[in-house]
Motif scaffolding. Structure first.
Motif, PDB file in Angstrom:
ATOM      1  N   ASP A  37       0.820  -1.212   0.000  1.00 56.06           N
ATOM      2  CA  ASP A  37       0.000   0.000   0.000  1.00 56.06           C
ATOM      3  C   ASP A  37       0.851   1.258   0.000  1.00 56.06           C
ATOM      4  O   ASP A  37       0.419   2.315  -0.464  1.00 56.06           O
ATOM      5  CB  ASP A  37      -0.943  -0.015   1.206  1.00 56.06           C
ATOM      6  CG  ASP A  37      -2.016  -1.059   1.036  1.00 56.06           C
ATOM      7  OD1 ASP A  37      -2.878  -0.870   0.160  1.00 56.06           O
ATOM      8  OD2 ASP A  37      -1.966  -2.088   1.735  1.00 56.06           O
ATOM      9  N   ASP A  82      -3.976   4.402   2.696  1.00 57.79           N
ATOM     10  CA  ASP A  82      -2.827   3.560   2.324  1.00 57.79           C
ATOM     11  C   ASP A  82      -1.711   3.634   3.370  1.00 57.79           C
ATOM     12  O   ASP A  82      -1.004   2.657   3.593  1.00 57.79           O
ATOM     13  CB  ASP A  82      -2.277   3.976   0.949  1.00 57.79           C
ATOM     14  CG  ASP A  82      -3.055   3.325  -0.189  1.00 57.79           C
ATOM     15  OD1 ASP A  82      -3.474   2.164  -0.040  1.00 57.79           O
ATOM     16  OD2 ASP A  82      -3.227   3.982  -1.233  1.00 57.79           O
ATOM     17  N   ARG A 156       1.577  -6.546   3.276  1.00 50.24           N
ATOM     18  CA  ARG A 156       0.537  -7.463   2.786  1.00 50.24           C
ATOM     19  C   ARG A 156       1.007  -8.912   2.938  1.00 50.24           C
ATOM     20  O   ARG A 156       0.211  -9.837   2.842  1.00 50.24           O
ATOM     21  CB  ARG A 156       0.267  -7.197   1.297  1.00 50.24           C
ATOM     22  CG  ARG A 156      -0.362  -5.842   1.024  1.00 50.24           C
ATOM     23  CD  ARG A 156      -0.541  -5.613  -0.479  1.00 50.24           C
ATOM     24  NE  ARG A 156      -1.154  -4.324  -0.739  1.00 50.24           N
ATOM     25  CZ  ARG A 156      -1.438  -3.866  -1.955  1.00 50.24           C
ATOM     26  NH1 ARG A 156      -1.149  -4.606  -3.021  1.00 50.24           N
ATOM     27  NH2 ARG A 156      -2.002  -2.680  -2.107  1.00 50.24           N
ATOM     28  N   ASP A 233      -5.657  -1.871   2.652  1.00 49.06           N
ATOM     29  CA  ASP A 233      -6.924  -1.134   2.738  1.00 49.06           C
ATOM     30  C   ASP A 233      -7.845  -1.579   1.609  1.00 49.06           C
ATOM     31  O   ASP A 233      -7.396  -2.060   0.562  1.00 49.06           O
ATOM     32  CB  ASP A 233      -6.711   0.387   2.772  1.00 49.06           C
ATOM     33  CG  ASP A 233      -6.266   0.946   1.440  1.00 49.06           C
ATOM     34  OD1 ASP A 233      -5.505   0.264   0.727  1.00 49.06           O
ATOM     35  OD2 ASP A 233      -6.668   2.075   1.106  1.00 49.06           O
ATOM     36  N   SER A 235      -9.829  -0.752  -1.162  1.00 49.61           N
ATOM     37  CA  SER A 235     -10.196   0.267  -2.142  1.00 49.61           C
ATOM     38  C   SER A 235     -10.960  -0.353  -3.309  1.00 49.61           C
ATOM     39  O   SER A 235     -11.772   0.301  -3.934  1.00 49.61           O
ATOM     40  CB  SER A 235      -8.961   1.007  -2.640  1.00 49.61           C
ATOM     41  OG  SER A 235      -7.949   0.121  -3.035  1.00 49.61           O
TER      42      SER A 235
HETATM   43 MG    MG Z   1      -4.172   0.383  -0.711  1.00 48.12          MG
END
Ligand code: MG
Ligand code: ADP
Length: 342
Positions: A37, A82, A156, A233, A235
């Motif tokens: 991110d 982010d 991640r 996140d 999105s």
């Molecule tokens: Mg993101």
């Protein structure tokens, strides 16, 4: 000369993978480059994280129903989101704008009112940017910088088998808000005397126009001594982000349909629009909630946080599956915003 369409190589994510594969970073301070991110940079005592996002008129927003002030706020919030996804605290932003001559000074004032309001809400400073002409509508690009203690940064890629998959807030409302705004725009275009019927759908429209980044959760985690094993996140819709976590962490994830949080007003709007609320949560976009995996140990502490819902678990066996209420497993697919597939 050869000419390959972006859709032929698999769209936006494949294109980013291609750029990443051909990029060789060499500085020892570059801890994490393309692929999360935000980028992570060693600043000595702590890590600095940097993220950038561009919003284009006609692609990401429609000025016929998005007020400039909301647009400014949202442009900041999506970048702060982010930063939060790295478990970091946002600090500064720069804002670059491409302007067409259709945009008066008053509109720019409104846009920056929204930007400053977001700066206040997230306790960050606007420290620079760039201003230029645009021939294809309004362009807003925001870069956000944040900081995180080195032992708290969350990628991640850290999800482990048996971790609990959790999500903040609730999902689907922002997409539903967009559908309501689009519908009312069509009604208005057909008959300009018609007044928009937005009151009934205030909740979802607000989620679309004024999304909030979940920095509150990052402060809760610092206070509670909680470090997610992985985070991203939301999105592009839950399904797309679950697949990102699986790929980056080299694990599988199962999400229980019945645990996906959707608020009542979103349910009502979905019913009215003839949409399945779970499909909307999985494949809609722009919720800007956080999806994370939490170790069994930390989960004991997370249970006390009302804003976080456990929705599934991490498996060693690869593959992202939705577990239906009937018990049936359905493979998850990414159907989020992929601008090059359109
Ligand atoms: Mg993101
Ligand atoms: P997010 O949805 O969290 O903003 P993106 O899917 O836009 O993430 O980007 C994923 C990763 O790819 C990020 O590390 C981002 O910085 C990087 N990235 C996206 N576009 C480009 C590009 N044109 N050049 C280099 N890196 C890119």
């Amino acid at each position: 000369m050869e000419r390959t369409e972006i859709s032929e190589i698999g769209g936006e994510f494949a294109l980013i993978d291609r750029i990443a594969a051909a990029t060789n970073n060499t500085l020892p301070e570059t801890i994490k480059g393309i692929g999360d991110d935000a980028a992570v940079i060693d600043s000595g005592e702590f890590y600095t994280v940097i993220s950038t996002d561009m919003l284009l008129e006609g692609i990401h927003f429609d000025l016929s129903y998005v007020p400039f002030k909301h647009l400014g706020y949202k442009a900041v919030a999506v970048n702060v989101s982010d930063i939060a996804a790295m478990n970091a605290v946002p600090k500064q932003i720069t804002v670059s704008i491409g302007l067409s001559n259709r945009i008066p000074v008053e509109a720019i004032d409104e846009l920056y009112d929204g930007i400053r309001s977001a700066c206040e809400a997230y306790s960050i400073d606007l420290v620079g940017g760039d201003t230029t002409n645009s021939r294809s509508g309004l362009v807003i690009s925001v870069t956000a910088v944040g900081t995180v203690a080195k032992d708290r940064v969350t990628y991640r890629s850290g999800a482990k088998p048996n971790d609990v998959v959790c999500v903040t807030g609730s999902l689907g409302a922002a997409y539903l808000g967009l559908q309501v705004l689009e519908r009312e725009k069509q009604v208005f275009l057909a008959d300009p005397n018609m007044q928009p019927e937005l009151d009934k759908h205030e909740y979802v429209v607000a989620k679309q126009l004024k999304p909030e980044a979940r920095t509150d959760i990052i402060y809760d985690f610092i206070e509670g001594g909680i470090i997610p094993t992985s985070m991203i996140d939301i999105s592009d819709g839950l399904a797309s982000e679950v697949l990102h976590l699986c790929k980056a962490s080299n694990v599988g994830i199962r999400v229980f349909e019945e645990n996906i949080p959707v608020e009542n007003p979103a349910m009502l709007t979905a019913t009215e629009l003839n949409l399945n609320p779970i499909t909307v949560a999985l494949n809609g976009g722009e919720d800007y909630e956080l999806l994370m995996t939490i170790s069994q140990e930390d989960f004991e502490k997370v249970k006390n946080l009302s804003e976080i819902t456990p929705i599934g678990f991490v498996t060693e066996e690869k593959g992202a599956f939705l577990v239906l209420n009937s018990g049936q497993l359905v493979p998850m697919k990414a159907q989020g915003w992929n601008h090059f597939d359109a």
